[in-house]
Design a protein around this motif. Structure first.
Motif, PDB file in Angstrom:
ATOM      1  N   PRO A 119      90.616  47.010  54.000  1.00 15.36           N
ATOM      2  CA  PRO A 119      90.200  45.808  53.278  1.00 15.36           C
ATOM      3  C   PRO A 119      90.779  44.552  53.909  1.00 15.36           C
ATOM      4  O   PRO A 119      91.931  44.547  54.361  1.00 15.36           O
ATOM      5  CB  PRO A 119      90.764  46.024  51.870  1.00 15.36           C
ATOM      6  CG  PRO A 119      91.916  46.937  52.057  1.00 15.36           C
ATOM      7  CD  PRO A 119      91.620  47.787  53.253  1.00 15.36           C
ATOM      8  N   PHE A 120      89.966  43.514  53.971  1.00 11.19           N
ATOM      9  CA  PHE A 120      90.465  42.177  54.259  1.00 11.19           C
ATOM     10  C   PHE A 120      90.990  41.636  52.937  1.00 11.19           C
ATOM     11  O   PHE A 120      90.243  41.501  51.971  1.00 11.19           O
ATOM     12  CB  PHE A 120      89.328  41.294  54.781  1.00 11.19           C
ATOM     13  CG  PHE A 120      89.425  40.983  56.239  1.00 11.19           C
ATOM     14  CD1 PHE A 120      90.080  41.822  57.114  1.00 11.19           C
ATOM     15  CD2 PHE A 120      88.842  39.832  56.751  1.00 11.19           C
ATOM     16  CE1 PHE A 120      90.161  41.539  58.465  1.00 11.19           C
ATOM     17  CE2 PHE A 120      88.912  39.535  58.102  1.00 11.19           C
ATOM     18  CZ  PHE A 120      89.576  40.391  58.963  1.00 11.19           C
ATOM     19  N   ARG A 121      92.267  41.319  52.893  1.00 12.22           N
ATOM     20  CA  ARG A 121      92.868  40.753  51.683  1.00 12.22           C
ATOM     21  C   ARG A 121      93.069  39.266  51.916  1.00 12.22           C
ATOM     22  O   ARG A 121      93.643  38.868  52.930  1.00 12.22           O
ATOM     23  CB  ARG A 121      94.190  41.449  51.382  1.00 12.22           C
ATOM     24  CG  ARG A 121      94.045  42.949  51.132  1.00 12.22           C
ATOM     25  CD  ARG A 121      95.402  43.582  50.878  1.00 12.22           C
ATOM     26  NE  ARG A 121      95.283  44.973  50.472  1.00 12.22           N
ATOM     27  CZ  ARG A 121      95.518  46.010  51.267  1.00 12.22           C
ATOM     28  NH1 ARG A 121      95.887  45.804  52.521  1.00 12.22           N
ATOM     29  NH2 ARG A 121      95.392  47.241  50.819  1.00 12.22           N
ATOM     30  N   LEU A 122      92.620  38.463  50.996  1.00  9.59           N
ATOM     31  CA  LEU A 122      92.669  37.024  51.229  1.00  9.59           C
ATOM     32  C   LEU A 122      92.856  36.250  49.938  1.00  9.59           C
ATOM     33  O   LEU A 122      92.631  36.767  48.839  1.00  9.59           O
ATOM     34  CB  LEU A 122      91.400  36.568  51.945  1.00  9.59           C
ATOM     35  CG  LEU A 122      90.078  37.068  51.371  1.00  9.59           C
ATOM     36  CD1 LEU A 122      89.335  35.917  50.742  1.00  9.59           C
ATOM     37  CD2 LEU A 122      89.234  37.706  52.448  1.00  9.59           C
ATOM     38  N   ALA A 123      93.288  35.018  50.108  1.00 11.40           N
ATOM     39  CA  ALA A 123      93.489  34.118  48.978  1.00 11.40           C
ATOM     40  C   ALA A 123      93.325  32.696  49.475  1.00 11.40           C
ATOM     41  O   ALA A 123      93.337  32.436  50.684  1.00 11.40           O
ATOM     42  CB  ALA A 123      94.882  34.311  48.375  1.00 11.40           C
ATOM     43  N   LEU A 124      93.167  31.774  48.549  1.00  8.41           N
ATOM     44  CA  LEU A 124      93.169  30.362  48.908  1.00  8.41           C
ATOM     45  C   LEU A 124      94.615  29.892  48.970  1.00  8.41           C
ATOM     46  O   LEU A 124      95.440  30.260  48.123  1.00  8.41           O
ATOM     47  CB  LEU A 124      92.375  29.549  47.890  1.00  8.41           C
ATOM     48  CG  LEU A 124      90.874  29.862  47.853  1.00  8.41           C
ATOM     49  CD1 LEU A 124      90.188  29.056  46.757  1.00  8.41           C
ATOM     50  CD2 LEU A 124      90.220  29.591  49.202  1.00  8.41           C
ATOM     51  N   ALA A 125      94.918  29.102  49.990  1.00 11.89           N
ATOM     52  CA  ALA A 125      96.292  28.656  50.203  1.00 11.89           C
ATOM     53  C   ALA A 125      96.352  27.141  50.315  1.00 11.89           C
ATOM     54  O   ALA A 125      95.421  26.497  50.813  1.00 11.89           O
ATOM     55  CB  ALA A 125      96.863  29.293  51.471  1.00 11.89           C
ATOM     56  N   LEU A 143      88.329  21.112  49.408  1.00 17.36           N
ATOM     57  CA  LEU A 143      88.160  22.478  49.893  1.00 17.36           C
ATOM     58  C   LEU A 143      87.162  22.524  51.050  1.00 17.36           C
ATOM     59  O   LEU A 143      86.289  21.659  51.156  1.00 17.36           O
ATOM     60  CB  LEU A 143      87.655  23.391  48.775  1.00 17.36           C
ATOM     61  CG  LEU A 143      88.666  23.897  47.739  1.00 17.36           C
ATOM     62  CD1 LEU A 143      89.199  22.770  46.867  1.00 17.36           C
ATOM     63  CD2 LEU A 143      88.030  24.985  46.872  1.00 17.36           C
ATOM     64  N   PRO A 144      87.246  23.551  51.902  1.00 18.27           N
ATOM     65  CA  PRO A 144      86.238  23.722  52.954  1.00 18.27           C
ATOM     66  C   PRO A 144      84.947  24.285  52.370  1.00 18.27           C
ATOM     67  O   PRO A 144      84.966  25.058  51.412  1.00 18.27           O
ATOM     68  CB  PRO A 144      86.894  24.724  53.905  1.00 18.27           C
ATOM     69  CG  PRO A 144      87.783  25.545  53.014  1.00 18.27           C
ATOM     70  CD  PRO A 144      88.288  24.590  51.962  1.00 18.27           C
ATOM     71  N   GLN A 155      80.832  31.810  50.480  1.00 15.51           N
ATOM     72  CA  GLN A 155      80.866  32.766  49.374  1.00 15.51           C
ATOM     73  C   GLN A 155      82.299  33.133  48.998  1.00 15.51           C
ATOM     74  O   GLN A 155      82.613  33.312  47.818  1.00 15.51           O
ATOM     75  CB  GLN A 155      80.113  34.044  49.747  1.00 15.51           C
ATOM     76  CG  GLN A 155      78.606  33.973  49.604  1.00 15.51           C
ATOM     77  CD  GLN A 155      77.977  35.316  49.924  1.00 15.51           C
ATOM     78  OE1 GLN A 155      78.001  35.770  51.063  1.00 15.51           O
ATOM     79  NE2 GLN A 155      77.432  35.965  48.919  1.00 15.51           N
ATOM     80  N   LEU A 156      83.157  33.277  49.998  1.00 12.97           N
ATOM     81  CA  LEU A 156      84.544  33.639  49.724  1.00 12.97           C
ATOM     82  C   LEU A 156      85.222  32.573  48.878  1.00 12.97           C
ATOM     83  O   LEU A 156      85.903  32.880  47.889  1.00 12.97           O
ATOM     84  CB  LEU A 156      85.313  33.829  51.033  1.00 12.97           C
ATOM     85  CG  LEU A 156      84.804  34.897  51.992  1.00 12.97           C
ATOM     86  CD1 LEU A 156      85.658  34.932  53.253  1.00 12.97           C
ATOM     87  CD2 LEU A 156      84.791  36.265  51.321  1.00 12.97           C
ATOM     88  N   VAL A 157      85.043  31.316  49.277  1.00 17.76           N
ATOM     89  CA  VAL A 157      85.643  30.213  48.526  1.00 17.76           C
ATOM     90  C   VAL A 157      85.067  30.172  47.113  1.00 17.76           C
ATOM     91  O   VAL A 157      85.802  30.077  46.119  1.00 17.76           O
ATOM     92  CB  VAL A 157      85.405  28.877  49.249  1.00 17.76           C
ATOM     93  CG1 VAL A 157      85.940  27.712  48.416  1.00 17.76           C
ATOM     94  CG2 VAL A 157      86.066  28.887  50.629  1.00 17.76           C
ATOM     95  N   ASP A 192      92.678  20.225  51.772  1.00 20.62           N
ATOM     96  CA  ASP A 192      93.959  20.596  51.161  1.00 20.62           C
ATOM     97  C   ASP A 192      94.100  22.106  51.025  1.00 20.62           C
ATOM     98  O   ASP A 192      95.172  22.593  50.649  1.00 20.62           O
ATOM     99  CB  ASP A 192      94.070  19.976  49.757  1.00 20.62           C
ATOM    100  CG  ASP A 192      93.939  18.468  49.780  1.00 20.62           C
ATOM    101  OD1 ASP A 192      94.678  17.823  50.547  1.00 20.62           O
ATOM    102  OD2 ASP A 192      93.076  17.935  49.040  1.00 20.62           O
ATOM    103  N   VAL A 193      93.032  22.832  51.310  1.00 25.84           N
ATOM    104  CA  VAL A 193      92.972  24.261  51.014  1.00 25.84           C
ATOM    105  C   VAL A 193      92.393  25.000  52.213  1.00 25.84           C
ATOM    106  O   VAL A 193      91.505  24.488  52.904  1.00 25.84           O
ATOM    107  CB  VAL A 193      92.086  24.522  49.768  1.00 25.84           C
ATOM    108  CG1 VAL A 193      92.036  26.011  49.432  1.00 25.84           C
ATOM    109  CG2 VAL A 193      92.588  23.718  48.575  1.00 25.84           C
TER     110      VAL A 193
END
Length: 328
Positions: A119-125, A143-144, A155-157, A192-193
């Protein structure tokens, strides 16, 4: 060459034989198999290099990463058989197979799964000194968006902010082309993200450059998962342990995840597909040394279900190993 061999039989026989042998070897030597990835220095390029090294050790098979600006750009070439292998995420592959999203009206029915990798694990930082402490706080941040050369970036964002009841029209955005331009925008403070991939050396380096980042944790529970799946059906939430996450995460943190796959054209040779599966299962030390996320890969995880068929040789290999049928 014929006149030389005939006219200099005593002195040139060895050279003639050598030329025939070398020419024969050159003529039959298999060309390296290309595997579609993103550019050097990005996560999927490192993933492809790890596979190339593992399968070389396992079977002497030559595989080379073929970089594109995004994994989605490689996918049509695999669909047409111009490239035999590729790396992509489940969301992108499902969209291509079903002819939805950016693949509308051009469904890719020639692609086949080979293996689920991890799995690709991700979050907004955000930066460590940013006032945002939660996803809900992003309503006042930039945000981007866009991700014009990728399939899933926006879609991820959208999926992650949906868990806080937000949508892209609710926040300020800056359009980017791809994930690298997203990182550049974050570094230059145009946003900022950023999307942070857990365990990615590229994103860890970005965090170092900006003096540290803070991941904005996703909420737990069925409602959060349902909101994510409404935007990105193959995604889910999970809690990451700090010992598996690199230097940025110092406590158990809930993030979004979705699986990455090795896939192929349906006519990719069985002589390549089976050694690739063997390498993924037998050369774990090599894979993990090159890209630590491969630690997740194993006999119980290598088969996933995103609605696409497996390559015939892959299915045969899994049956021989007693791992078929697939279990989502």
């Amino acid at each position: 060459m014929r006149w030389f061999c005939q006219g200099h039989k005593a002195t040139a026989l060895a050279l003639c034989l050598l030329s025939i042998i070398v020419g024969g070897v050159t003529g039959v030597a298999a060309e390296p198999l290309g595997i579609g990835s993103t550019p050097a220095g990005t996560p999927s390029y490192a993933m492809a290099l790890a596979i190339a090294k593992a399968v070389k050790e396992e079977a002497g098979l030559d595989v080379l990463p073929k970089p594109f600006k995004s994994t989605g750009q490689a996918l049509p070439l695999v669909e047409r058989g111009e490239l035999k292998l590729g790396l992509s995420n489940g969301a992108e592959l499902a969209a291509a197979w079903n002819g939805t999203g950016v693949f509308k009206d051009r469904a890719g029915k020639n692609i086949r799964l080979v293996a689920r990798l991890f799995p690709f694990r991700l979050a907004l930082a955000v930066r460590q000194d940013d006032p945002a402490q939660s996803l809900a706080d992003l309503k006042t941040r930039t945000l981007p968006s866009g991700f014009t050369t990728t399939t899933t970036g926006e879609q991820l964002v959208a999926a992650m902010i949906s868990t806080a009841g937000l949508a892209l029209p609710d926040v300020k955005t800056v359009k980017v082309a791809d994930f690298q331009s997203m990182r550049d925008a974050f570094l230059d403070r145009r946003t900022d993200v950023t999307v942070f991939i857990v365990g990615s050396g590229v994103d860890e380096e970005l965090a170092r450059k900006v003096g540290g980042v803070r991941l904005l944790e996703l909420p737990a529970g069925a409602e959060a998962d349902a909101r994510i799946k409404a935007v990105l059906p193959v995604a889910r939430t999970e809690t990451v342990d700090p010992k598996d996450a690199g230097p940025v995460i110092d406590r158990p943190t809930r993030v979004m995840s979705y699986d990455f796959y090795l896939y192929a054209h349906e006519a990719a040779p069985a002589e390549a597909i089976k050694p690739l599966i063997s390498a993924l299962l037998n050369r774990k030390d090599t894979l993990v040394a090159a890209y630590p996320s491969y630690a997740w890969l194993g006999r119980q995880t290598i088969i996933g279900d995103i609605g696409l068929p497996y390559h015939a040789a892959a299915e045969e290999a899994y049956r021989e190993l007693g791992l078929w049928p697939a279990s989502p």
